[in-house]
Design a protein around this motif. Structure first.
Motif, PDB file in Angstrom:
ATOM      1  N   VAL A  91       2.380   7.415   1.074  1.00  0.00           N
ATOM      2  CA  VAL A  91       1.596   8.002   2.160  1.00  0.00           C
ATOM      3  C   VAL A  91       0.925   9.284   1.662  1.00  0.00           C
ATOM      4  O   VAL A  91       1.543  10.062   0.931  1.00  0.00           O
ATOM      5  CB  VAL A  91       2.493   8.337   3.369  1.00  0.00           C
ATOM      6  CG1 VAL A  91       1.666   8.869   4.517  1.00  0.00           C
ATOM      7  CG2 VAL A  91       3.280   7.119   3.809  1.00  0.00           C
ATOM      8  N   SER A  92      -0.325   9.479   2.054  1.00  0.00           N
ATOM      9  CA  SER A  92      -1.020  10.705   1.660  1.00  0.00           C
ATOM     10  C   SER A  92      -1.416  11.550   2.863  1.00  0.00           C
ATOM     11  O   SER A  92      -1.630  12.752   2.735  1.00  0.00           O
ATOM     12  CB  SER A  92      -2.280  10.355   0.865  1.00  0.00           C
ATOM     13  OG  SER A  92      -3.236   9.723   1.695  1.00  0.00           O
ATOM     14  N   ASP A 147      -6.346   5.838   5.455  1.00  0.00           N
ATOM     15  CA  ASP A 147      -5.937   4.585   4.815  1.00  0.00           C
ATOM     16  C   ASP A 147      -4.414   4.472   4.759  1.00  0.00           C
ATOM     17  O   ASP A 147      -3.838   3.453   5.137  1.00  0.00           O
ATOM     18  CB  ASP A 147      -6.503   4.493   3.385  1.00  0.00           C
ATOM     19  CG  ASP A 147      -7.942   4.969   3.303  1.00  0.00           C
ATOM     20  OD1 ASP A 147      -8.650   4.860   4.317  1.00  0.00           O
ATOM     21  OD2 ASP A 147      -8.339   5.447   2.230  1.00  0.00           O
ATOM     22  N   SER A 148      -3.778   5.533   4.281  1.00  0.00           N
ATOM     23  CA  SER A 148      -2.320   5.482   4.113  1.00  0.00           C
ATOM     24  C   SER A 148      -1.583   5.549   5.452  1.00  0.00           C
ATOM     25  O   SER A 148      -0.509   4.966   5.605  1.00  0.00           O
ATOM     26  CB  SER A 148      -1.843   6.606   3.184  1.00  0.00           C
ATOM     27  OG  SER A 148      -1.970   7.856   3.797  1.00  0.00           O
ATOM     28  N   TYR A 181       9.385   5.625   3.015  1.00  0.00           N
ATOM     29  CA  TYR A 181       8.050   6.215   3.026  1.00  0.00           C
ATOM     30  C   TYR A 181       8.068   7.508   2.219  1.00  0.00           C
ATOM     31  O   TYR A 181       8.911   8.383   2.466  1.00  0.00           O
ATOM     32  CB  TYR A 181       7.607   6.492   4.466  1.00  0.00           C
ATOM     33  CG  TYR A 181       7.467   5.247   5.296  1.00  0.00           C
ATOM     34  CD1 TYR A 181       6.233   4.627   5.471  1.00  0.00           C
ATOM     35  CD2 TYR A 181       8.581   4.663   5.907  1.00  0.00           C
ATOM     36  CE1 TYR A 181       6.101   3.474   6.237  1.00  0.00           C
ATOM     37  CE2 TYR A 181       8.463   3.510   6.657  1.00  0.00           C
ATOM     38  CZ  TYR A 181       7.222   2.920   6.817  1.00  0.00           C
ATOM     39  OH  TYR A 181       7.112   1.762   7.569  1.00  0.00           O
ATOM     40  N   LEU A 224       0.543   0.419  -1.710  1.00  0.00           N
ATOM     41  CA  LEU A 224      -0.488   1.446  -1.791  1.00  0.00           C
ATOM     42  C   LEU A 224      -1.615   1.126  -0.814  1.00  0.00           C
ATOM     43  O   LEU A 224      -1.842  -0.043  -0.492  1.00  0.00           O
ATOM     44  CB  LEU A 224      -1.054   1.541  -3.209  1.00  0.00           C
ATOM     45  CG  LEU A 224      -0.056   1.878  -4.330  1.00  0.00           C
ATOM     46  CD1 LEU A 224      -0.784   1.967  -5.669  1.00  0.00           C
ATOM     47  CD2 LEU A 224       0.686   3.176  -4.051  1.00  0.00           C
ATOM     48  N   GLY A 225      -2.348   2.150  -0.390  1.00  0.00           N
ATOM     49  CA  GLY A 225      -3.338   1.985   0.673  1.00  0.00           C
ATOM     50  C   GLY A 225      -4.758   1.689   0.211  1.00  0.00           C
ATOM     51  O   GLY A 225      -5.691   1.921   0.967  1.00  0.00           O
TER      52      GLY A 225
END
Length: 344
Positions: free
Chosen positions: A46-47, A51-52, A72, A141-142
């Motif tokens: 997660v960023s 997207d994430s 996560y 990954l996103g």
């Protein structure tokens, strides 16, 4: 857990899944779910970007429906002074949908050059180590459809061959550990992920590097936007990439056949002996066959540079060729054959 807590958790899970009642989100989730197709425990990177966050929500729904455990992780690179605060905010936001997110900090000296590449390598390293600790084999990954296009055009600018152009795939293996990386959003557009982030969280982090034109990816992103205004058909670009992937499969078939029929591997001596028919193929087949052998024997994750392999092929075709060192291997002529052995 007592009945009261179970009831409260059940209500929370129903609330999380209630977003799937929206037709658009349900359609996106079905694409995501059919792309994932695994019942093993997972990890999600997660960023805080849309997207994430969309990936986090979709994976949460998937875990509830399939009764699997998901970890996560958010990597705080500490490259910006506000990144630590942002990480804590994202962690708090994710708690709204019952996600406990662990922050992985990148401590120590930061690079002054190749910042994005170095940060990417460090991110993967931190994520992979955490997965290893928790015995998790799959990391999500996103990356999405727009990322696929960006990567394709970046590789074109770099002059990559066919194999490089289509290298951004749904499933890859992390080079240092037995970890499989999955990109379940590759069939989804960024606008769909933005929609989920806004509907579920009403929040996402805007990364300033996304508009910093010092980075090639940002410039390529602007180029795609300009080409779209000029009539670039994204669907046709996707069709082109898929056609190239089909062509790549055909080449791989002939590479495997070349490796099967035109060389001998002496296990005790750990050497490959290549006969004349090995080089009686198209240049691309010879190129990939040699690259594969040298990479395998030299035990390198990354293949040797294409320029070096081309020079080797050119040298072997010349009568003056005797011996070279490449990718941790010796390549030498012995009468009518070529011998490849590991460098000591």
């Amino acid at each position: 857990m007592n009945l009261k807590n179970l009831s409260a958790q059940s209500k929370k899970h129903k609330k999380i899944l209630s977003h799937l009642n929206q037709k658009k989100i349900f359609k996106i989730y079905n694409k995501f779910s059919s792309s994932l197709k695994t019942k093993e425990d997972l990890a999600v990177a997660v960023s805080g970007g849309p997207d994430s966050l969309a990936l986090a929500y979709l994976t949460k729904c998937y875990s509830l429906e399939n009764k699997i455990k998901v970890k996560y992780y958010l990597v705080n690179h500490k490259l910006r002074k506000e990144s630590s605060l942002e990480s804590e905010v994202v962690k708090k936001i994710l708690k709204k949908i019952d996600i406990q997110c662990k922050i992985l900090n990148w401590n120590g000296k930061k690079p002054s050059k190749n910042i994005q590449a170095t940060a990417r390598n460090k991110r993967y390293s931190l994520l992979a180590n955490e997965c290893k600790k928790n015995n998790i084999k799959y990391l999500l990954l996103g990356h999405h459809l727009n990322d696929l296009y960006e990567n394709f055009l970046i590789r074109i600018v770099r002059g990559s061959g066919l194999n490089g152009l289509i290298s951004f795939s749904k499933n890859t293996k992390y080079r240092y550990q037995n970890l499989k990386i999955i990109r379940p959003l590759l069939n989804l557009e960024k606008k769909d992920l933005l929609f989920i982030s806004k509907e579920v969280f009403s929040f996402f982090v805007k990364d300033p590097s996304n508009i910093n034109e010092d980075y090639k990816r940002t410039r390529i992103r602007k180029l795609i936007y300009s080409l779209e205004k000029e009539g670039l058909d994204i669907k046709k670009l996707k069709l082109t990439i898929n056609n190239l992937k089909d062509s790549d499969k055909s080449i791989k078939f002939y590479v495997d056949r070349n490796l099967e029929k035109n060389l001998v591997f002496l296990k005790k001596k750990n050497i490959y002996i290549l006969n004349n028919n090995f080089f009686d193929q198209s240049h691309e087949i010879i190129f990939r066959s040699l690259t594969k052998i040298i990479q395998r024997l030299g035990k390198k994750y990354y293949p040797v540079r294409g320029k070096s392999v081309n020079e080797l092929i050119k040298g072997i075709s010349a009568n003056s060729f005797s011996k070279v060192t490449l990718g941790g291997c010796f390549v030498e002529r012995a009468n009518e054959t070529i011998i490849i052995s590991k460098e000591n």
